[in-house]
Design a protein around this motif. Structure first.
Motif, PDB file in Angstrom:
ATOM      1  N   LEU A  43      93.863  40.752  60.412  1.00  0.00           N
ATOM      2  CA  LEU A  43      94.213  39.999  61.556  1.00  0.00           C
ATOM      3  C   LEU A  43      95.230  40.718  62.345  1.00  0.00           C
ATOM      4  CD1 LEU A  43      94.127  36.446  60.629  1.00  0.00           C
ATOM      5  CD2 LEU A  43      92.308  37.616  61.876  1.00  0.00           C
ATOM      6  N   ALA A  44      95.662  41.883  61.786  1.00  0.00           N
ATOM      7  CA  ALA A  44      97.061  42.765  62.493  1.00  0.00           C
ATOM      8  C   ALA A  44      96.883  44.023  62.005  1.00  0.00           C
ATOM      9  CB  ALA A  44      98.177  41.872  62.220  1.00  0.00           C
ATOM     10  N   VAL A  45      97.173  44.770  63.128  1.00  0.00           N
ATOM     11  CA  VAL A  45      97.411  46.262  62.784  1.00  0.00           C
ATOM     12  C   VAL A  45      98.602  46.604  63.658  1.00  0.00           C
ATOM     13  CG1 VAL A  45      96.394  48.640  62.906  1.00  0.00           C
ATOM     14  CG2 VAL A  45      94.819  46.434  62.650  1.00  0.00           C
ATOM     15  N   GLY A  46      99.261  47.595  63.176  1.00  0.00           N
ATOM     16  CA  GLY A  46     100.552  48.191  63.932  1.00  0.00           C
ATOM     17  C   GLY A  46     101.360  49.144  63.359  1.00  0.00           C
ATOM     18  N   LYS A  47     102.170  49.555  64.036  1.00  0.00           N
ATOM     19  CA  LYS A  47     103.197  50.644  63.396  1.00  0.00           C
ATOM     20  C   LYS A  47     104.157  50.138  62.407  1.00  0.00           C
ATOM     21  CE  LYS A  47     104.497  54.149  66.210  1.00  0.00           C
ATOM     22  NZ  LYS A  47     105.061  54.839  66.892  1.00  0.00           N
ATOM     23  N   LEU A  48     104.353  51.111  61.531  1.00  0.00           N
ATOM     24  CA  LEU A  48     105.313  50.762  60.481  1.00  0.00           C
ATOM     25  C   LEU A  48     106.252  51.902  60.225  1.00  0.00           C
ATOM     26  CD1 LEU A  48     106.100  49.587  57.588  1.00  0.00           C
ATOM     27  CD2 LEU A  48     104.299  51.190  56.779  1.00  0.00           C
TER      28      LEU A  48
END
Length: 331
Positions: free
Chosen positions: A256-261
């Protein structure tokens, strides 16, 4: 002028000295990277090398960067920032004969909850007491899997590139094409289906996500260290799951979530658990001191040093230097 015959004679005498130095540990093998058993160590400090204590900051930015096109997965998390901080030990250890491929250093980055009692970690006597399986370990990056016994070979999880140098600081980097670390980052964040706060788990983007439609680059790790400090950074992308609980069972929802790390570690040398990093070599090399009574800062040191132990540790350092000299002479 030294010739091949005299060099071989010196190397033979040093090998004899190393054997003498291991008299307190009859199973000690200087060809491997394990510490001698004449000091009491947990499964975190089992290998020859440098250990750094510090903190690690983790920043998660849902739908930032190249992940912005996926914000429809969970709009509630857009424009938020999730942060975590951990107590950290970074172990940079000498590779051994069981490591396969090019491996200038074994790097074990372990993230622990605040206030963790490191003395509770056991000495490894069985397979369920190894570092990777400790239930308190929240997240870890292992450039190769830590091993406590030689049982076959150990493959590298990283593909290190070591920048050219003649001495510390050493600078290394790797793209993690087939490795995403161990564990994840848990945090309480807004639900996708309302305004409630729920538990999420976030993981660095796994390599086996290929083919699922998430076209994002692999993480990149950078490491720099010397005799006093170490810093490490990991930059890439993550996927996140809402934690689903049904009775006593815990599972995960769909992605449900994708993003920068971004993960950043800053640490200082733990001299108590560290061997001495040699200051004049183009690859990381250690003079063995833990268990050899030749460094008053080390665990197990006593004021009455064993002459044979001192000789043995110095012999290992001299062995490395003279082997290099011998090869250069023969070339």
């Amino acid at each position: 002028m030294r010739g091949p015959v005299s060099t071989q004679a010196v190397l033979f005498s040093l090998a004899f000295a190393v054997t003498i130095a291991a008299k307190d540990d009859p199973d000690y093998n200087p060809a491997l990277n394990f510490r001698p058993d004449n000091v009491t160590l947990s499964n975190l400090y089992y290998w020859v090398g440098s250990y750094y204590n510090g903190t690690t900051d983790v920043e998660l930015l849902p739908y930032a960067g190249l992940a912005s096109t996926y914000r429809s997965l969970c709009p509630n998390l857009a424009n938020t920032t999730i942060t975590k901080q951990y107590e950290t030990v970074l172990a940079l250890t000498e590779p051994s004969t069981y490591n396969t491929g090019y491996d200038p250093v074994n790097a074990f980055l372990t993230l622990w909850p605040p206030g963790f009692n490191f003395s509770s970690l056991p000495y490894p006597t069985s397979s369920d007491e190894t570092l990777e399986l400790d239930s308190s370990l929240e997240f870890a990056l292992f450039s190769s899997d830590p091993t406590y016994w030689v049982e076959g070979s150990v493959e590298n999880n990283f593909n290190w590139t070591l920048n050219a140098t003649q001495s510390p600081p050493y600078s290394l980097s790797s793209t993690l094409t087939e490795y995403d670390g161990q564990g994840g980052f848990s945090s309480n964040v807004t639900s996708c289906n309302g305004t409630d706060t729920v538990e999420w788990t976030f993981y660095p983007l796994p390599w086996n996500l290929n083919g699922t439609g998430y076209n994002l680059p692999d993480p990149v790790i950078d490491l720099e260290f010397d005799v006093k400090t170490a810093n490490l950074s990991l930059e890439g992308y993550f996927i996140g799951y809402e934690v689903v609980k049904e009775g006593s069972k815990t599972g995960s929802s769909m992605v449900l979530a994708v993003g920068k790390l971004k993960l950043t570690f800053l640490g200082v040398l733990d001299a108590y658990h560290s061997d001495v990093l040699v200051n004049t070599t183009d690859t990381p090399t250690w003079l063995r001191t833990v268990g050899f009574q030749n460094n008053s800062l080390n665990v197990g040191y006593t004021s009455v040093a064993s002459g044979s132990s001192v000789l043995g540790a110095l012999a290992i350092g001299a062995w490395i230097f003279l082997m290099s000299a011998a090869f250069s002479f023969c070339a």
